[in-house]
Write a protein that holds these residues in place. Structure first.
Motif, PDB file in Angstrom:
ATOM      1  N   THR A  52       0.845  -1.192   0.000  1.00  0.00           N
ATOM      2  CA  THR A  52       0.000   0.000   0.000  1.00  0.00           C
ATOM      3  C   THR A  52       0.885   1.248   0.000  1.00  0.00           C
ATOM      4  O   THR A  52       1.844   1.316   0.770  1.00  0.00           O
ATOM      5  N   PRO A  53       0.584   2.222  -0.855  1.00  0.00           N
ATOM      6  CA  PRO A  53       1.403   3.443  -0.902  1.00  0.00           C
ATOM      7  C   PRO A  53       1.469   4.137   0.468  1.00  0.00           C
ATOM      8  O   PRO A  53       0.471   4.207   1.189  1.00  0.00           O
ATOM      9  N   VAL A  54       2.649   4.632   0.790  1.00  0.00           N
ATOM     10  CA  VAL A  54       2.875   5.286   2.072  1.00  0.00           C
ATOM     11  C   VAL A  54       2.725   6.793   1.907  1.00  0.00           C
ATOM     12  O   VAL A  54       3.223   7.378   0.943  1.00  0.00           O
ATOM     13  N   THR A  55       2.035   7.415   2.845  1.00  0.00           N
ATOM     14  CA  THR A  55       1.872   8.865   2.826  1.00  0.00           C
ATOM     15  C   THR A  55       2.551   9.477   4.044  1.00  0.00           C
ATOM     16  O   THR A  55       2.942   8.763   4.991  1.00  0.00           O
ATOM     17  N   ALA A  56       2.666  10.794   4.045  1.00  0.00           N
ATOM     18  CA  ALA A  56       3.224  11.485   5.205  1.00  0.00           C
ATOM     19  C   ALA A  56       2.362  11.233   6.439  1.00  0.00           C
ATOM     20  O   ALA A  56       2.873  11.179   7.565  1.00  0.00           O
ATOM     21  N   ARG A  57       1.061  11.061   6.233  1.00  0.00           N
ATOM     22  CA  ARG A  57       0.153  10.785   7.365  1.00  0.00           C
ATOM     23  C   ARG A  57       0.508   9.442   8.021  1.00  0.00           C
ATOM     24  O   ARG A  57       0.492   9.322   9.252  1.00  0.00           O
ATOM     25  N   THR A  58       0.829   8.445   7.207  1.00  0.00           N
ATOM     26  CA  THR A  58       1.255   7.153   7.751  1.00  0.00           C
ATOM     27  C   THR A  58       2.497   7.337   8.611  1.00  0.00           C
ATOM     28  O   THR A  58       2.576   6.840   9.740  1.00  0.00           O
TER      29      THR A  58
END
Length: 400
Positions: free
Chosen positions: A62-68
């Protein structure tokens, strides 16, 4: 928990470790009750179970975001969840894997990266850190109390001469010798009183600060250097007076699986409380009853009670000296220090400190005792009570 690792980590040592840890989690939620950030924020993604889901999704592609990354950043790494977990989930090592991958896939902004670099290069270099604090001392009258509490305190006394056949080595470290040199001095005085000379290994960081501020390779390099230096020193035990350093060094065999010196040092590392408990029959006659009438609130750092599993020992030593320990509610919860966390997450750290100080001060003690330099300086920033390492309080009871 069923796991399908993505190609970038499948069939790697790190992937195999992560899969084994993830498969142990049964989603029971026991960890939520002991997670400090979940207690404050009420968001399951800021709990161990939620972060485990995020790491699982990340490792499955799953793509990682800054929120993760932010949810992982907000974890204190207190390991209270591991103490609670009935399934033996090694959350701490999984978090290390998750943070590394999150940073690789969602890099920080330039200012955030620069801040972590500045902290690493300042706090891990005692000479540089001392000069920074010298400037702070000049400006002390203008600083708020929370910052004045972080200024260094003098050691106050001479180190005992190495006169005993039994000798142990103690880590000087990076932050502690600048902030509170009296801590290792107190340990040396107590050990000297029972026939053990303490020799200080100076100028070397254990690697924890670098490792936990985005420089895992640098942290491992510091650890390798320390292991090599300590191996050549010759000692009965490697003593730790900072529980954060002790917890990290005891994990060297996992951190550096290819380094026999690292595994040897991890096996020889003892918290000062463990050392004194083994010598309690010789210690207590020297200090028994000398603190009668004085009360202390004891804050056990997460790195002592959860990481190293050392519980009850400090209390036994302090009570043996005559201190009355006041009751502290929710003593298993973190104070919010967590290494550099209080500097990187000041809002959360401040909320946790306020909760912890309310609990510590409820019994109206005359002082607060802890076992880690980070906890001591963090707590001291928002209370008028003296906050000291417990070994300092114990050293006060030695006959003069």
């Amino acid at each position: 928990m069923r796991v399908q690792l993505a190609g970038f980590i499948r069939d790697t040592a790190q992937g195999d470790e992560a899969q084994d840890i993830l498969q142990r989690c049964v989603h029971c939620g026991f960890c939520l009750a002991t997670c400090p950030t979940y207690q404050v924020l009420g968001d399951e993604l800021d709990s161990p179970r939620g972060r485990i889901y995020l790491i699982k999704q990340m490792l499955e592609g799953t793509p990682v975001t800054a929120r993760t990354r932010e949810h992982l950043d907000r974890c204190l790494s207190c390991h209270a969840c591991e103490t609670t977990c009935p399934s033996g989930v090694d959350y701490g090592h999984l978090l290390d894997i998750g943070r590394k991958e999150a940073l690789a896939q969602a890099p920080r902004s330039a200012p955030a990266t620069a801040l972590r670099s500045l902290l690493r290069e300042t706090l891990t270099r005692p000479g540089v850190f001392r000069r920074v604090l010298d400037v702070g001392r000049l400006a002390a009258p203008l600083l708020p109390r929370s910052l004045r509490a972080k200024l260094p305190e003098p050691a106050g006394g001479a180190w005992p001469a190495p006169r005993h056949a039994r000798r142990m080595l103690v880590l000087g470290g990076c932050v502690q010798p600048v902030m509170r040199p009296a801590i290792n001095l107190a340990a040396a005085r107590v050990l000297d009183a029972i026939g053990i000379s303490l020799v200080e290994l100076t100028g070397q960081c254990c690697g924890a600060l670098r490792f936990h501020t985005d420089d895992m390779a640098g942290g491992r390099a510091d650890a390798r250097t320390l292991a090599a230096q300590a191996a050549t020193a010759g000692h009965e035990a490697f003593v730790m007076t900072a529980s954060g350093c002790g917890a990290f060094v005891r994990d060297y065999a996992h951190l550096l699986p290819d380094d026999p010196a690292a595994a040897e040092l991890a096996g020889h590392t003892r918290d000062i409380a463990e050392v004194l408990l083994q010598e309690i029959d010789r210690l207590l006659p020297r200090v028994a009853g000398r603190a009668a009438g004085r009360s202390l609130a004891w804050h056990s750092p997460c790195t002592l009670q959860h990481w190293q599993g050392i519980k009850g020992g400090v209390e036994r030593l302090l009570e043996g000296a005559g201190y009355r320990l006041t009751p502290v509610a929710d003593s298993h919860l973190c104070c919010g220090s967590a290494g550099a966390y209080s500097l990187l997450q000041p809002t959360l750290a401040g909320a946790l400190r306020r909760r912890k100080l309310d609990a510590l001060q409820a019994g109206v003690p005359s002082g607060i005792a802890s076992a880690n330099i980070g906890c001591i300086t963090h707590l001291a920033g928002d209370t008028n009570l003296p906050v000291r390492h417990w070994i300092e309080w114990l050293a006060d009871c030695l006959p003069t």
